[in-house]
Motif scaffolding. Structure first.
Motif, PDB file in Angstrom:
ATOM      1  N   GLU A 113       0.835  -1.168  -0.065  1.00 48.18           N
ATOM      2  CA  GLU A 113       0.067   0.067   0.024  1.00 48.18           C
ATOM      3  C   GLU A 113       0.853   1.171   0.122  1.00 48.18           C
ATOM      4  O   GLU A 113       0.441   2.373  -0.571  1.00 48.18           O
ATOM      5  N   VAL A 143      -4.001  -3.909  -9.560  1.00 46.98           N
ATOM      6  CA  VAL A 143      -4.738  -3.596  -8.609  1.00 46.98           C
ATOM      7  C   VAL A 143      -5.632  -2.430  -9.007  1.00 46.98           C
ATOM      8  O   VAL A 143      -5.296  -1.492  -9.619  1.00 46.98           O
ATOM      9  N   VAL A 145      -8.098   0.421  -8.002  1.00 47.39           N
ATOM     10  CA  VAL A 145      -7.975   1.221  -6.648  1.00 47.39           C
ATOM     11  C   VAL A 145      -9.210   2.138  -6.717  1.00 47.39           C
ATOM     12  O   VAL A 145      -9.058   3.040  -7.661  1.00 47.39           O
ATOM     13  N   ARG A 150      -9.522   0.566  -0.726  1.00 45.27           N
ATOM     14  CA  ARG A 150     -10.509  -0.139  -1.421  1.00 45.27           C
ATOM     15  C   ARG A 150     -10.026  -0.708  -2.715  1.00 45.27           C
ATOM     16  O   ARG A 150      -9.818  -0.081  -3.548  1.00 45.27           O
ATOM     17  N   TYR A 151      -9.273  -1.948  -2.536  1.00 41.88           N
ATOM     18  CA  TYR A 151      -8.289  -2.501  -3.482  1.00 41.88           C
ATOM     19  C   TYR A 151      -8.990  -3.928  -4.043  1.00 41.88           C
ATOM     20  O   TYR A 151      -9.514  -4.659  -2.894  1.00 41.88           O
ATOM     21  N   GLU A 152      -8.918  -4.049  -5.348  1.00 46.80           N
ATOM     22  CA  GLU A 152      -9.309  -5.468  -5.716  1.00 46.80           C
ATOM     23  C   GLU A 152      -8.171  -5.850  -6.781  1.00 46.80           C
ATOM     24  O   GLU A 152      -7.863  -5.265  -7.817  1.00 46.80           O
ATOM     25  N   VAL A 153      -7.360  -6.904  -6.096  1.00 45.11           N
ATOM     26  CA  VAL A 153      -6.368  -7.528  -7.001  1.00 45.11           C
ATOM     27  C   VAL A 153      -6.935  -8.399  -7.995  1.00 45.11           C
ATOM     28  O   VAL A 153      -7.748  -9.248  -7.982  1.00 45.11           O
ATOM     29  N   GLU A 156      -1.740 -11.192 -10.237  1.00 41.40           N
ATOM     30  CA  GLU A 156      -0.495 -11.205  -9.539  1.00 41.40           C
ATOM     31  C   GLU A 156       0.441 -12.308 -10.103  1.00 41.40           C
ATOM     32  O   GLU A 156       0.061 -13.102 -10.806  1.00 41.40           O
ATOM     33  N   THR A 258     -11.429  -2.512 -16.780  1.00 43.80           N
ATOM     34  CA  THR A 258     -11.803  -1.571 -15.572  1.00 43.80           C
ATOM     35  C   THR A 258     -12.708  -0.368 -16.197  1.00 43.80           C
ATOM     36  O   THR A 258     -13.348   0.280 -15.438  1.00 43.80           O
ATOM     37  N   LEU A 331      -3.103  -7.864   0.115  1.00 45.40           N
ATOM     38  CA  LEU A 331      -3.431  -6.447  -0.074  1.00 45.40           C
ATOM     39  C   LEU A 331      -5.111  -6.160  -0.098  1.00 45.40           C
ATOM     40  O   LEU A 331      -5.240  -5.058   0.761  1.00 45.40           O
ATOM     41  N   ASP A 332      -5.951  -6.743  -0.445  1.00 53.04           N
ATOM     42  CA  ASP A 332      -7.197  -6.682  -0.542  1.00 53.04           C
ATOM     43  C   ASP A 332      -7.695  -7.044   0.690  1.00 53.04           C
ATOM     44  O   ASP A 332      -9.225  -6.713   0.830  1.00 53.04           O
ATOM     45  N   THR A 333      -7.223  -7.327   1.742  1.00 52.19           N
ATOM     46  CA  THR A 333      -7.729  -7.676   3.236  1.00 52.19           C
ATOM     47  C   THR A 333      -7.886  -6.383   4.053  1.00 52.19           C
ATOM     48  O   THR A 333      -8.177  -6.326   5.190  1.00 52.19           O
TER      49      THR A 333
END
Length: 338
Positions: A113, A143, A145, A150-153, A156, A258, A331-333
């Motif tokens: 982050e 990601v 953003v 407020r992240y959605e991976v 990766e 996106t 990261l998305d947690t």
């Protein structure tokens, strides 16, 4: 709010002081490159010991450079993870000790982050939402953003990260540690179209990355070709172009998925000039915009941790007294910052 940031996730000790009204007041960085060079990579135990040796003097220096004392600090931010567990615990212990002794709140920051928000340290700040390409020695991820936390991976690494592949391939070519920047410098002397390396996982749907096979392809090419300077430069260029093209193809897919028009690139590999140029050209053709931090904030640093920590402290997200490190931390947690 004025926050001191502490970064000790791997082989660099970074300390910075950030003020939400005045901006970055100071940042100091100590790199362990010379310490690990003889081993061809980071030795975790040596890294932890060197953080212990350097962290307090760097904190004093950062405070002096910012012309402030502990009384002027409103909070402490330290890297909680991901990273090397021993190195993380050094920063966490010092950060928690300072918070307790100074009577200040503290928060553990997610290392990635910090990288993701590093462009916020610049004058030209990206607005939300945007797509982030995070590329470093340990991570490669895309990601979506929508805001802080407020992240959605979207994709990766399934094996080697891009930076790791750079370093391993550089080692195969006999280049000194850290190999990634040295391989890029050698690639600049290479001739185009001498070799054609694969663009892994671009011939199938999805946004995940895999660079282990590309490293193996490079190893086989190195083994069978003449060992002269120009040949090595040509191989380096072909390898670098393959990595850059792969990252660009995946970014274009993610932008289409996106619908975003803003792209952030961050992490150590984001300093690569061929990558920056390629993504800038791509975003221009898509009528979008690309953002990235200055070179000194591409690699690990305390400024990005201070900034990310400030955002969470202002939102009331405070750690308890327990000293915690999270070597693995999706990261998305992370909770959102409202």
């Amino acid at each position: 709010m004025r926050v001191i940031g502490i970064e000790t996730s791997c082989d660099e000790t970074g300390i910075a002081v950030y003020d939400d009204k005045l901006g970055l007041l100071s940042h100091t960085l100590y790199s362990q490159v010379k310490l690990h060079a003889d081993y061809g990579g980071v030795v975790p135990e040596l890294a932890s010991r060197d953080h212990v040796r350097k962290i307090v003097p760097l904190i004093r220096q950062a405070l002096a450079d910012a012309n402030c004392s502990q009384d002027d600090i409103d909070g402490i931010a330290y890297t909680k993870g991901p990273g090397l567990v021993g190195a993380l615990l050094v920063g966490a212990c010092v950060g928690r000790a300072l918070a307790f002794s100074w009577g200040k709140p503290a928060v553990g920051v997610h290392h990635m982050e910090g990288h993701l928000l590093a462009p916020m340290l610049e004058d030209d700040v990206p607005e939300f939402p945007f797509l982030a390409l995070l590329v470093s020695g340990g991570h490669s991820m895309l990601v979506a953003v929508e805001g802080i936390g407020r992240y959605e991976v979207l994709g990766e690494s399934v094996d080697d990260a891009a930076g790791e592949a750079f370093d391993k391939t550089a080692k195969l070519m006999g280049l000194d540690y850290p190999g990634g920047p040295r391989l890029a410098k050698l690639a600049a002397q290479g001739e185009p179209n001498c070799y054609r390396f694969p663009r892994p996982m671009t011939d199938r749907p999805g946004l995940d990355f895999s660079f282990s096979g590309l490293k193996t392809f490079a190893a086989n090419t190195i083994a069978k070709e003449p060992d002269d300077e120009q040949t090595r430069a040509n191989i380096a260029r072909a390898f670098e172009e393959a990595v850059v093209d792969t990252l660009a193809i995946k970014c274009k897919r993610a932008l289409k998925q996106t619908g975003y028009k803003r792209l952030v690139i961050a992490g150590g590999v984001s300093a690569n000039q061929r990558l920056r140029s390629s993504l800038a050209d791509m975003m221009q053709s898509l009528q979008g915009q690309v953002y990235y931090p200055r070179g000194e904030f591409c690699t690990d640093n305390g400024a990005m941790i201070a900034y990310a920590g400030m955002q969470r402290l202002k939102a009331g997200q405070i750690e308890d007294l327990a000293v915690k490190g999270q070597p693995r931390w999706p990261l998305d947690t992370l909770p959102p910052v409202d």
